[in-house]
Design an enzyme around this catalytic site. Structure first.
Site, PDB file in Angstrom:
ATOM      1  N   SER A   1       1.955  -4.064 -17.758  1.00  0.00           N
ATOM      2  CA  SER A   1       1.988  -3.136 -18.886  1.00  0.00           C
ATOM      3  C   SER A   1       2.048  -1.712 -18.373  1.00  0.00           C
ATOM      4  O   SER A   1       1.749  -1.442 -17.208  1.00  0.00           O
ATOM      5  CB  SER A   1       0.737  -3.306 -19.753  1.00  0.00           C
ATOM      6  N   ASP A   2       2.416  -0.774 -19.240  1.00  0.00           N
ATOM      7  CA  ASP A   2       2.226   0.632 -18.899  1.00  0.00           C
ATOM      8  C   ASP A   2       0.763   0.987 -19.159  1.00  0.00           C
ATOM      9  O   ASP A   2      -0.018   0.195 -19.679  1.00  0.00           O
ATOM     10  CB  ASP A   2       3.169   1.522 -19.700  1.00  0.00           C
ATOM     11  N   TRP A   3       0.381   2.190 -18.798  1.00  0.00           N
ATOM     12  CA  TRP A   3      -1.014   2.634 -18.802  1.00  0.00           C
ATOM     13  C   TRP A   3      -1.650   2.433 -20.188  1.00  0.00           C
ATOM     14  O   TRP A   3      -1.290   3.101 -21.156  1.00  0.00           O
ATOM     15  CB  TRP A   3      -1.068   4.101 -18.406  1.00  0.00           C
ATOM     16  N   GLU A   4      -2.578   1.486 -20.277  1.00  0.00           N
ATOM     17  CA  GLU A   4      -3.326   1.190 -21.503  1.00  0.00           C
ATOM     18  C   GLU A   4      -2.434   0.804 -22.679  1.00  0.00           C
ATOM     19  O   GLU A   4      -2.869   0.845 -23.842  1.00  0.00           O
ATOM     20  CB  GLU A   4      -4.217   2.378 -21.901  1.00  0.00           C
ATOM     21  N   SER A   5      -1.195   0.397 -22.409  1.00  0.00           N
ATOM     22  CA  SER A   5      -0.295   0.108 -23.532  1.00  0.00           C
ATOM     23  C   SER A   5      -0.665  -1.178 -24.260  1.00  0.00           C
ATOM     24  O   SER A   5      -0.218  -1.386 -25.391  1.00  0.00           O
ATOM     25  CB  SER A   5       1.161   0.043 -23.051  1.00  0.00           C
TER      26      SER A   5
END
Length: 727
Positions: A258-262
Site C-alpha cells: 500500500s501507499d503510506w497509510e492508504s
C-alpha cells in the site's frame, strides 16, 4: 532476479513453502507489516517486534549501522531468520541527484535513465536500502498536479520504455523497484493530490495501465497502490485492479504494498466504516503489505478467526513477500554496515551532468541568440535566485541528496568565462514566490552594463512534488514583471526555466530571445546548462508532455481522440473576431476555445537544436501486412546545419478506423542519433502487429485489420507521412 516461471517455482519449493509451513499466524501477519524507522537508532520496542517476527519491512531508515543492526536481529535473533525489506524513496538519485523524472523523460534516452537508476541503487545500497518506491509511471496529463515532476509525462510508450529502463537500473544493481501508483493516480481531478479519478475502463486499459503492464512483464519486484479512488473504488481496496488485472490477466508474481497509510484511509474515503473493515477490503483486494498504518496487525487475526478471511489467502500473500525477498537475494546476504566505494563519485557526477544536459529542452532561439560566443563577450549578466542555489536545483523528493555536491549555473558560467569575460550577477528576487521588486533596479543596472543576460527563473523545488499542486501555472511571484522590466533594456535576453512541471510561458515568451527549459536538473545543473549556453553541446531534449498556452486548456495532450468536429485553422474563430450581437449558430463550428484556439504552446516531442535536421524519403517495406508480419519503416535524416548534434526521431501511428475510437496519433518508436554537419543517415523503425493492438469495447486486447497512417519526424506535429493496411 530470476523471472522464468520454472525459476520462481523452484524458489517457492525450496525456500518459500518450507518457511510458510513453519510460520505461526503472528509471524505471517508480521511479514505483511511495514513500520517507519526511528531515524538512526533501534528502539527496544522495534527490536523486540523484529525479534518476534512481527515486522516484514522497515521504511525510512538510512543509517547503515542501524540497518545492519536491524537485519542482524531479524536474521540471527528471530526464530526463522527472515531478512527485512528496507524501503526508501530513491526517486531521482540518492546522494548524487539526477534530473527529476520528468526531466529525465525529456532526454528520451533509456540508456542514461537506466545508468542513473543504477548509480542511485549503488549509493542507496551502501546505507542498507534494498527496496525503492520508484519508478512512478502514472500517465500525467495535468501539469497542475504536483507529482507530474515524478512522472515520465503523458505518453504510454515513452513511459513504458523509461520505466522498464529504470527498473533494470535498480534491480541489476541490487535494489528492488516498485511500480507506482497502481492505478490512474495521474488523472486526479483538478490536478489535486490524493483526490478522485474517473477513468472509463477502455481508456484505463489503453492508456493508464500500459506502463504497468510493461514493467510487470519486465519483472519489477513490486507494485504500490495509489491514494486515489478509481471510479468509486479506492486503489488499496480495488479488487478489479489487484486481482483481475494484475494477478489473473498479467499473472504477476511479485508483491503489492500500500501507499503510506492508504489502507486506513479507506475509511476516510467513506469506503469502509473503520480500520477493521479497511483491513478486510485491502486484504481481500490483494494488498500484500501495509505501509506504516496498523490495520493488518490489529485486525487480520480476528477476521481470520471469524471466518471472513481464509488462511490460504494470507499464505498466498505472505508467499508473495517471501518470494520477493528471495528474488532480491536477501536470504543469501551477510548484513554488515557498508561504506561507499571510493572513486565512484566522479563517475556519478559525470553521469548526472550528461543526463542533465540531455534533459534540457530548447523551446525558443530567435536569431540564433544561443549559443553564446565567449570570444565575442565582454560582459554577461546572470539574473535570478535560481542561478546560484545548490539546493533548489535538486528538485522535489531528494531526502538524501547531498547539496554539497551541487555545482550551480552561476559557478559554472563564471568558471567558463574566467579570464575571458566579466560575469555580473544580480539575485533580483529572494525566492521564486517573492512579490518584492526592490531588487529590480540592481538587476537592471547589471543588464545595462552587459552585452547579454541569462535569467534563471521558475519554481523552487518545494512548489512541485507530492501535495504541491498549483492552479495557476504562470511564473510565480513577480517574475513576469522582472522579465518585462529587463526586456525594455533591449539586450539579448535568455530565459532558463528551472521547474518541476510545464509552466504557462505565454506572458513572457515574446519578451525573451531564447528559452531553455531545464526542469530541476539535479547536482550538475551548472555544468550541464553552461555546456549548452556556450555551445559545448547542442540541446537535444524533447518535451515528454504538452505545454498549454493557458491553464484553461488542461487537460491538453497530443494523443487525444479525433472527435466528430475536429478543429482546423480554417474553423477557428477568436473571441475578438465575433461581431457584436452576432446570431447564435453552430454551423461550421469545431472543437476549440474561442480565446485559446486548440493548439498548445509547445507540442509533445518538441525541442530545438543548434542545427537543423531534415526528414525526407519516407518508405515502407510493405503497403499491406498480415497479422504475422512486421513493417519496416525507413526515413532519411540529414543534419543540414553546421553544428554536430543529436536528434530524437519519433515514429507515430494512427489507426484510422477502430471498433472504439482511436487517438489521432500514438508514439510507437523513437531513437537518438548523433550526426555531424552534412551527415545523412537512413533511420529504420520496425512496427509489429502487437504495436497496433488495443483494447476493444469488450475490453479484449486485439489487433484489428484496417488502414493505418504513420508519421516520422522531430515531434508529434511531424508532417512526413505514409499509409499501410493490415489485412
Amino acid at each position: 532476479m530470476p523471472e522464468h516461471p520454472a525459476s520462481l517455482n523452484s524458489l517457492k519449493q525450496s525456500l518459500v513453502n518450507p518457511l510458510l509451513e513453519q510460520m505461526t499466524l503472528p509471524e505471517k501477519i508480521g511479514q505483511m507489516c511495514q513500520v517507519n524507522g526511528a531515524g538512526g537508532w533501534v528502539p527496544e520496542d522495534l527490536a523486540e517486534a523484529v525479534r518476534n517476527g512481527q515486522v516484514g519491512s522497515v521504511i525510512n531508515e538510512v543509517d547503515a549501522e542501524t540497518v545492519a543492526s536491524l537485519q542482524k536481529i531479524a536474521v540471527e535473533e528471530s526464530r526463522l531468520g527472515i531478512p527485512l525489506l528496507i524501503g526508501r524513496d530513491v526517486i531521482h538519485g540518492f546522494k548524487t541527484i539526477f534530473p527529476i523524472p520528468l526531466g529525465q523523460a525529456a532526454s528520451w534516452n533509456p540508456e542514461l535513465v537506466e545508468q542513473a537508476a543504477g548509480i542511485a541503487a549503488i549509493e542507496a545500497a551502501c546505507a542498507g536500502i534494498n527496496w525503492t518506491f520508484s519508478p512512478m509511471i502514472d500517465i500525467s496529463r495535468d501539469p497542475r498536479w504536483g507529482r507530474i515532476a515524478e512522472s515520465f509525462g503523458e505518453d504510454p510508450h515513452l513511459t513504458s520504455e523509461l520505466g522498464t529502463a529504470m527498473v533494470r537500473g535498480y534491480q541489476d544493481n541490487g535494489i528492488g523497484a516498485c511500480a507506482k501508483h497502481f492505478a490512474g493516480y495521474g488523472a486526479s481531478q483538478s490536478g489535486r493530490d490524493y483526490f478522485t479519478t474517473e477513468i472509463p475502463e477502455n481508456e484505463l486499459r489503453n492508456v493508464y495501465l500500459e506502463p504497468f503492464r510493461a514493467v510487470a512483464k519486465a519483472g519489477v519486484a513490486s507494485f504500490m497502490t495509489g491514494f486515489n479512488d478509481l471510479n468509486g473504488v479506492p486503489a488499496s481496496g480495488n479488487e478489479f485492479l489487484l486481482q483481475q488485472v494484475l494477478r489473473e490477466e498479467w499473472q504477476y508474481p511479485g508483491m503489492v504494498v500500500s501507499d503510506w497509510e492508504s489502507i486506513s484511509q479507506l475509511t476516510t474515503h467513506g469506503f469502509t466504516a473503520d480500520d477493521r473493515e479497511a483491513a478486510f477490503e485491502a486484504l481481500n483486494a490483494g494488498v500484500d503489505m501495509e505501509m506504516v498504518s496498523r490495520t493488518y496487525a490489529d485486525h487480520l487475526a480476528s477476521l481470520l478467526e471469524e471466518g471472513r478471511l481464509s488462511i490460504a489467502k494470507i499464505d498466498a500473500m505472505v508467499a508473495n513477500i517471501l518470494l520477493t525477498k528471495a528474488r532480491l537475494g536477501l536470504f543469501d546476504q551477510t548484513f554488515t554496515a557498508s561504506v561507499s566505494e571510493g572513486g565512484k563519485q566522479e563517475l556519478a557526477l559525470e553521469q548526472a551532468r550528461q543526463l542533465a544536459a540531455q534533459s534540457c529542452v530548447l523551446l525558443k532561439n530567435n536569431g540564433q541568440c544561443l549559443p553564446l560566443r565567449p570570444q565575442q563577450l565582454k560582459s554577461l549578466a546572470v539574473i535570478g535566485q535560481l542561478a546560484d542555489d545548490g539546493y533548489e536545483q535538486l528538485g522535489t523528493w531528494i531526502f538524501d541528496g547531498d547539496e554539497r555536491l551541487s555545482e550551480t549555473p552561476l559557478q559554472s558560467i563564471r568558471a567558463h568565462l574566467d579570464g575571458v569575460a566579466e560575469v555580473r550577477y544580480a539575485k533580483a528576487l529572494e525566492t521564486s514566490r517573492s512579490q518584492d521588486q526592490s531588487g529590480f533596479d540592481d538587476a537592471v543596472s547589471v543588464v545595462e552594463q552587459a552585452q547579454a543576460a541569462v535569467l534563471f527563473l521558475g519554481e523552487e523545488s518545494i512548489l512541485s512534488g507530492e501535495a504541491h499542486c498549483r492552479a495557476d501555472l504562470d511564473l510565480p511571484g513577480c517574475q513576469a514583471a522582472l522579465v518585462e522590466r529587463l526586456s525594455r533594456i533591449g539586450k539579448p535576453l535568455i530565459l532558463v526555466v528551472m521547474a518541476g512541471r510545464p509552466l504557462t510561458l505565454a506572458p513572457v515568451l515574446e519578451q525573451v530571445d531564447a528559452v531553455l527549459y531545464a526542469w530541476h536538473p539535479g547536482s550538475m545543473a551548472g555544468p550541464a546548462i553552461s555546456d549548452l549556453l556556450f555551445g559545448l553541446q547542442s540541446p537535444s531534449g524533447k518535451l515528454p508532455v504538452t505545454f498549454p498556452k493557458v491553464v484553461g486548456q488542461i487537460p491538453i495532450f497530443y494523443n487525444h481522440k479525433h472527435g466528430g468536429r475536429p478543429p482546423s485553422p480554417e474553423t477557428v474563430v477568436h473571441i475578438d473576431e465575433i461581431p457584436v450581437r452576432a446570431k447564435q449558430t453552430s454551423l461550421g463550428m469545431s472543437a476549440f476555445h474561442l480565446d485559446a484556439g486548440y493548439q498548445p504552446q509547445f507540442p509533445f516531442g518538441f525541442g530545438l537544436s543548434y542545427t537543423r535536421f531534415d526528414y525526407r524519403h519516407l518508405s515502407l517495406s510493405h503497403t499491406e501486412i498480415t497479422a504475422d508480419q512486421s513493417l519496416t519503416i525507413e526515413v532519411e535524416l540529414e543534419n543540414s546545419g553546421d553544428v554536430a548534434a543529436e536528434e530524437v526521431s519519433q515514429l507515430y501511428v494512427r489507426d484510422l478506423v477502430g471498433s472504439v475510437t482511436r487517438p489521432v496519433k500514438e508514439l510507437k518508436g523513437f531513437q537518438r542519433n548523433r550526426l555531424l554537419p552534412g551527415d545523412v543517415k537512413t533511420l529504420q523503425f520496425t512496427l509489429t502487429p502487437e504495436d497496433l493492438a488495443f483494447y476493444d469495447r469488450k475490453q479484449q486486447r486485439l489487433v484489428e485489420p484496417g488502414r493505418f497512417q504513420i508519421w516520422v519526424g522531430g515531434d508529434s506535429d511531424a508532417e512526413l507521412t505514409a499509409e499501410f493496411e493490415l489485412k
